[in-house]
Design a protein around this motif. Sequence first.
Motif, short mmCIF file in Angstrom:
data_model
loop_
_atom_site.label_atom_id
_atom_site.label_comp_id
_atom_site.label_asym_id
_atom_site.label_seq_id
_atom_site.Cartn_x
_atom_site.Cartn_y
_atom_site.Cartn_z
N ALA A 97 0.79 -1.33 0.08
CA ALA A 97 0.13 0.05 0.06
C ALA A 97 0.82 1.23 -0.14
O ALA A 97 1.62 1.32 0.76
CB ALA A 97 -1.08 0.09 1.14
N CYS A 99 1.08 5.37 0.15
CA CYS A 99 0.33 6.75 0.77
C CYS A 99 1.05 7.95 0.31
O CYS A 99 2.23 8.25 0.04
CB CYS A 99 0.35 6.62 2.29
SG CYS A 99 -0.33 5.07 2.80
N THR A 104 4.64 3.40 3.16
CA THR A 104 4.13 2.25 2.59
C THR A 104 4.02 1.33 3.62
O THR A 104 4.52 1.33 4.82
CB THR A 104 5.23 1.67 1.64
OG1 THR A 104 6.18 1.61 2.31
CG2 THR A 104 5.34 2.63 0.61
N ARG A 137 -8.45 6.50 4.19
CA ARG A 137 -7.30 5.92 4.74
C ARG A 137 -7.82 4.30 4.42
O ARG A 137 -8.86 3.84 4.12
CB ARG A 137 -7.07 5.95 6.16
CG ARG A 137 -8.12 5.43 7.14
CD ARG A 137 -7.90 5.56 8.64
NE ARG A 137 -6.85 4.96 9.07
CZ ARG A 137 -6.16 5.22 10.12
NH1 ARG A 137 -6.35 6.27 10.68
NH2 ARG A 137 -5.02 4.58 10.54
N LEU A 138 -6.73 3.51 4.59
CA LEU A 138 -6.99 2.05 4.38
C LEU A 138 -7.46 1.53 5.70
O LEU A 138 -6.72 2.04 6.81
CB LEU A 138 -5.81 1.18 3.96
CG LEU A 138 -5.61 -0.35 3.67
CD1 LEU A 138 -6.62 -0.83 2.85
CD2 LEU A 138 -4.56 -0.75 3.47
N VAL A 152 -4.01 6.81 1.83
CA VAL A 152 -3.71 5.89 1.18
C VAL A 152 -3.87 6.52 -0.29
O VAL A 152 -4.84 7.11 -0.53
CB VAL A 152 -4.58 4.61 1.21
CG1 VAL A 152 -5.95 4.76 1.15
CG2 VAL A 152 -4.04 3.45 0.61
#
Length: 200
Positions: A97, A99, A104, A137-138, A152
Amino acid sequence: MAQVPPGQIVTERFPILTYGEEPRIPKEAWRFELFGLVEAPFTLTYADLLALPQVELTRDFHCVTRWSRLDVVWRGVRVRDLLERAQPRPEAVAALAYCYGGYTTNLLLEDLLREDVLLAHTLFGKPLPPERGGPVRLLVPHLYAWKSAKWVRGIELLDRLELGFWEKLGYHWRGDPWREERFQEGPVPAASLRFRSKKT
């Protein structure tokens, strides 16, 4: 009191922990890309995200620094639905992921496919504020909070485990709070993951 993972202390506060400067991304400038080992990569705007089927859920939130906030209410889009649209290739087993701000974090594809993993844009009924990772966001509530990457901007599917920011600094490669996977001890299973299938 609800059961919490070992070593955690329940708090009514909701601490904000951020490494480095806090990115400020206007909603109209936010973009999210799903790419890598997928058949149909795509990019979303914030308006695109809001136009997709939405989910509201309540989950506990566990930080590796040993606090837990219970019954946090989120709203967003299931990452599983986005992955279904992108069509992961058979060799895809993990993800990284990305950002805004350069952060990451790595995840297994099987973790991203859980029904309560979201791209979250709303917290307790209000738009997610920048200090909490807004506009999006995740949310990966079954793992420690550093995996729920703030700000993210993309997810890349991979055929191997590639460590993210905190993982390279010694945090556990997965981060399961129920197993107290706070820091990495022993080798990271990158080689064996390369041969795993999400169907096994």
